[in-house]
Design a protein around this motif. Structure first.
Motif, PDB file in Angstrom:
ATOM      1  N   CYS A  27     -29.542  12.953 109.612  1.00 21.29           N
ATOM      2  CA  CYS A  27     -30.514  13.167 108.550  1.00 21.29           C
ATOM      3  C   CYS A  27     -29.815  13.940 107.441  1.00 21.29           C
ATOM      4  O   CYS A  27     -29.478  15.121 107.621  1.00 21.29           O
ATOM      5  N   ALA A  28     -29.567  13.282 106.335  1.00 20.48           N
ATOM      6  CA  ALA A  28     -28.911  13.913 105.195  1.00 20.48           C
ATOM      7  C   ALA A  28     -29.959  14.538 104.293  1.00 20.48           C
ATOM      8  O   ALA A  28     -30.909  13.856 103.878  1.00 20.48           O
ATOM      9  N   VAL A  29     -29.792  15.812 103.999  1.00 20.34           N
ATOM     10  CA  VAL A  29     -30.752  16.558 103.198  1.00 20.34           C
ATOM     11  C   VAL A  29     -30.147  16.887 101.834  1.00 20.34           C
ATOM     12  O   VAL A  29     -29.010  17.336 101.762  1.00 20.34           O
ATOM     13  N   SER A  30     -30.907  16.667 100.794  1.00 24.33           N
ATOM     14  CA  SER A  30     -30.460  17.032  99.447  1.00 24.33           C
ATOM     15  C   SER A  30     -31.588  17.708  98.686  1.00 24.33           C
ATOM     16  O   SER A  30     -32.769  17.510  98.997  1.00 24.33           O
ATOM     17  N   GLY A  31     -31.204  18.542  97.724  1.00 19.51           N
ATOM     18  CA  GLY A  31     -32.193  19.203  96.890  1.00 19.51           C
ATOM     19  C   GLY A  31     -32.925  20.356  97.542  1.00 19.51           C
ATOM     20  O   GLY A  31     -33.902  20.874  96.983  1.00 19.51           O
ATOM     21  N   PHE A  32     -32.469  20.820  98.700  1.00 21.30           N
ATOM     22  CA  PHE A  32     -33.121  21.918  99.429  1.00 21.30           C
ATOM     23  C   PHE A  32     -32.184  23.112  99.423  1.00 21.30           C
ATOM     24  O   PHE A  32     -31.070  23.028  99.924  1.00 21.30           O
ATOM     25  N   SER A  33     -32.642  24.231  98.871  1.00 19.82           N
ATOM     26  CA  SER A  33     -31.727  25.346  98.673  1.00 19.82           C
ATOM     27  C   SER A  33     -32.168  26.642  99.353  1.00 19.82           C
ATOM     28  O   SER A  33     -31.644  27.702  99.048  1.00 19.82           O
ATOM     29  N   TYR A  34     -33.106  26.593 100.265  1.00 17.16           N
ATOM     30  CA  TYR A  34     -33.555  27.792 100.956  1.00 17.16           C
ATOM     31  C   TYR A  34     -32.599  28.156 102.087  1.00 17.16           C
ATOM     32  O   TYR A  34     -32.092  27.286 102.786  1.00 17.16           O
ATOM     33  N   SER A  35     -32.358  29.429 102.269  1.00 22.48           N
ATOM     34  CA  SER A  35     -31.448  29.867 103.322  1.00 22.48           C
ATOM     35  C   SER A  35     -32.157  30.028 104.665  1.00 22.48           C
ATOM     36  O   SER A  35     -31.500  30.042 105.706  1.00 22.48           O
ATOM     37  N   THR A  36     -33.453  30.170 104.637  1.00 25.68           N
ATOM     38  CA  THR A  36     -34.245  30.227 105.869  1.00 25.68           C
ATOM     39  C   THR A  36     -35.059  28.942 105.966  1.00 25.68           C
ATOM     40  O   THR A  36     -35.755  28.572 105.030  1.00 25.68           O
ATOM     41  N   TYR A  37     -34.957  28.297 107.111  1.00 30.44           N
ATOM     42  CA  TYR A  37     -35.638  27.004 107.234  1.00 30.44           C
ATOM     43  C   TYR A  37     -35.797  26.631 108.696  1.00 30.44           C
ATOM     44  O   TYR A  37     -35.199  27.251 109.591  1.00 30.44           O
TER      45      TYR A  37
END
Length: 125
Positions: A22-32
């Motif tokens: 699963c390639a994730v883009s546009g997500f910049s949160y450090s906690t997830y």
């Protein structure tokens, strides 16, 4: 814009293996929290596995010991290694992510803000 794109699904015989990505883009949160879910025709969506940003993992009882969730931060990619596949694992598999950590019931609640389009896994007996 957050996007999740799954790949790696396919058809396999019972006892075989597949690895979903699963390639994730546009997500910049450090906690997830990131998770894999599946839905078979005529059945409700089921949480399969989840992984927190701190690396802790959780699994559905039905896949414990057979599936492994992992992530590669440098590639912004989530994986699901599926071994010893059974016919009952046949389903559309979805990845999901949210901008806060996993909880004990993340797989049950499925309260994730972003979802991929899914990849089909078919296991023949």
């Amino acid at each position: 814009q957050v996007q999740l794109v799954e790949s790696g699904g396919g058809s396999v015989q019972a006892g075989g293996s597949l690895r979903l990505s699963c390639a994730v883009s546009g997500f910049s949160y450090s906690t997830y929290c990131m998770g894999w879910f599946r839905q078979a025709p005529g059945k409700e969506r089921e949480g399969v596995a989840a992984i927190d940003s701190d690396g802790s993992t959780s699994y559905a009882e039905s896949v414990k010991g057979r599936f492994t969730i992992s992530k590669e931060n440098a590639k912004n990619t989530l994986y699901l290694q599926m071994n010893s596949l059974k016919s009952e694992d046949t389903a559309m598999y979805y990845c999901a992510i949210r901008n806060y950590g996993c909880s004990w019931n993340s797989l049950v609640r499925g309260d994730f803000g972003y979802w991929g389009q899914g990849t089909q896994v078919t296991v023949s007996s």
